[in-house]
Scaffold this motif. Structure first.
Motif, PDB file in Angstrom:
ATOM      1  N   GLN A 152       0.935  -1.128  -0.187  1.00 47.15           N
ATOM      2  CA  GLN A 152      -0.089   0.010   0.076  1.00 47.15           C
ATOM      3  C   GLN A 152       0.837   1.164  -0.036  1.00 47.15           C
ATOM      4  OE1 GLN A 152      -2.267  -0.735   3.538  1.00 47.15           O
ATOM      5  NE2 GLN A 152      -3.814  -2.137   2.151  1.00 47.15           N
ATOM      6  N   GLU A 153       2.056   1.175   0.561  1.00 50.46           N
ATOM      7  CA  GLU A 153       3.059   2.269   0.563  1.00 50.46           C
ATOM      8  C   GLU A 153       3.656   2.255  -0.732  1.00 50.46           C
ATOM      9  OE1 GLU A 153       3.499   4.289   2.942  1.00 50.46           O
ATOM     10  OE2 GLU A 153       2.379   3.728   4.491  1.00 50.46           O
ATOM     11  N   THR A 154       3.725   1.429  -1.499  1.00 49.97           N
ATOM     12  CA  THR A 154       4.524   1.145  -2.868  1.00 49.97           C
ATOM     13  C   THR A 154       3.677   1.572  -3.945  1.00 49.97           C
ATOM     14  OG1 THR A 154       5.721  -0.713  -1.711  1.00 49.97           O
ATOM     15  CG2 THR A 154       6.012  -0.360  -4.013  1.00 49.97           C
ATOM     16  N   PHE A 155       2.495   0.967  -3.894  1.00 54.00           N
ATOM     17  CA  PHE A 155       1.652   1.350  -5.261  1.00 54.00           C
ATOM     18  C   PHE A 155       0.666   2.253  -5.000  1.00 54.00           C
ATOM     19  CE2 PHE A 155       3.931  -2.815  -5.800  1.00 54.00           C
ATOM     20  CZ  PHE A 155       4.411  -2.591  -7.289  1.00 54.00           C
ATOM     21  N   HIS A 156       0.055   2.927  -6.102  1.00 56.56           N
ATOM     22  CA  HIS A 156      -0.944   3.875  -5.985  1.00 56.56           C
ATOM     23  C   HIS A 156      -2.390   3.082  -5.616  1.00 56.56           C
ATOM     24  CE1 HIS A 156      -4.579   6.175  -7.489  1.00 56.56           C
ATOM     25  NE2 HIS A 156      -3.963   7.193  -7.335  1.00 56.56           N
TER      26      HIS A 156
END
Length: 368
Positions: free
Chosen positions: A316-320
């Motif tokens: 969730q922190e990595t992808f939109h």
């Protein structure tokens, strides 16, 4: 005469237990849970669960033995392990689990077709195997459960998959390499802790970048060791969590350097429609998240089991956008329709090792 004495002793013991049980159960309710009206019901007053818990705890502490070996076994240094009731995990660990080569061939052929279906739509696809605790901490297993190195059904499935060009990542090597650095799995739970989940996430991202020649960025973070409340799902099988210290489980917390802007929502079952995205944090399966400050603007469909709970927030922190489903829920026409409607850029199937080869991943897929 001897039989009469035995009957007499049995009656005395039965009456004693009948008198003791209500006192014991009310004491447990007062100390560990909550004393209320339900505590005084017949089922609660005369339950033998707490008596069983005391027995289990004493035998564990004195002899390092589980009295419920159908569900949990105890290894070295307070490491608890899931037993054969769940996915035949002990038989698979020892290499004694029976399977036919044609079954593996059929399963990996279907998995290959699934990969082709995704890639034909321009979707990147990988399968990630989250190792059993038995595999990573094989040195902590009891002597009666020897791990068969390079001789398990997992090894054969991985080999067959790679021979077919399937993008499958076995996390065994990466996890074993880090277990001397930090504890990766809870001692008294089936699952990896957040540090183990981090190793799985980093390995997955590296593999994804390598396979598809991409450069997906990983958000900067710091990590801090913490302790979780006592016990886990394995000690719960023995009903002994009440007796364990609040600092029994080593865990970790993460602090991400870039401030994220994430909202969460549920995916409505049966319709594939998305609820309104809000700031409330969702931890259940069948949910989605959107992060406006993510370092990568791609959309991820993340299909996982309970091992996905600890590393979902990293994605969730990595992808939109991240859609997260339980593997047993998202298959067949439902999954096919969802993919066509929402058009993910990446699909990650993360499955715990003991369930590798389970048909819930590949069965009932009309697009095949």
């Amino acid at each position: 005469m001897k039989q009469k004495k035995l009957v007499y002793y049995f009656l005395i013991l039965s009456i004693s237990l009948t008198l003791v049980l209500p006192i014991l159960n009310l004491s447990f309710a007062y100390k560990y849970t909550k004393l209320n009206e339900k505590s005084f019901t017949k089922e609660k007053l005369f339950s033998t669960n707490n008596l069983e818990a005391i027995q289990n705890f004493i035998v564990y502490k004195m002899f390092n033995i589980s009295l419920n070996e159908s569900q949990v076994i105890i290894g070295k240094d307070d490491f608890f392990f899931l037993s054969d009731m769940f996915g035949s995990v002990l038989s698979k660990t020892k290499g004694t689990f029976y399977y036919a080569n044609k079954d593996i061939e059929n399963w990996t052929t279907k998995l290959n077709k699934l990969q082709d279906w995704y890639e034909q739509q321009g979707i990147e696809f990988i399968v990630v195997v989250a190792s059993n605790k038995h595999t990573v901490y094989n040195d902590k297993l009891p002597a009666s459960i020897p791990y068969k190195e390079n001789g398990t059904i997992t090894d054969d499935i991985i080999k067959s998959s790679l021979d077919k060009g399937i993008h499958i990542l076995n996390l065994k090597k990466a996890l074993r390499a880090k277990k001397a650095v930090n504890q990766l799995y809870f001692k008294m739970d089936t699952h990896w802790n957040r540090y183990g989940a981090l190793i799985g996430y980093l390995g997955t991202m590296e593999y994804l970048n390598n396979i598809y020649k991409k450069n997906y960025k990983i958000p900067e973070y710091s990590i801090k060791e913490t302790a979780s409340s006592g016990g886990g799902d394995l000690t719960n099988f023995l009903r002994i969590n009440h007796f364990l210290s609040n600092n029994y489980k080593k865990n970790y917390t993460f602090q991400f350097k870039q401030k994220s802007k994430i909202c969460y929502g549920k995916i409505i079952k049966g319709s594939n429609k998305l609820e309104k995205c809000t700031s409330s944090i969702k931890t259940a399966f069948n949910q989605f998240s959107m992060n406006k400050n993510a370092p990568n603007k791609e959309k991820l469909l993340y299909l996982c089991d309970s091992f996905g709970s600890a590393n979902s927030h990293m994605y969730q922190e990595t992808f939109h956008t991240v859609w997260r489903f339980h593997l047993s829920y998202a298959n067949g026409s439902m999954l096919s329709t969802f993919v066509k409607e929402h058009k993910p850029d990446i699909v990650i199937y993360q499955v715990v090792e003991r369930d590798l080869g389970n048909n819930s991943i590949i069965d009932d897929l009309p697009m095949l």
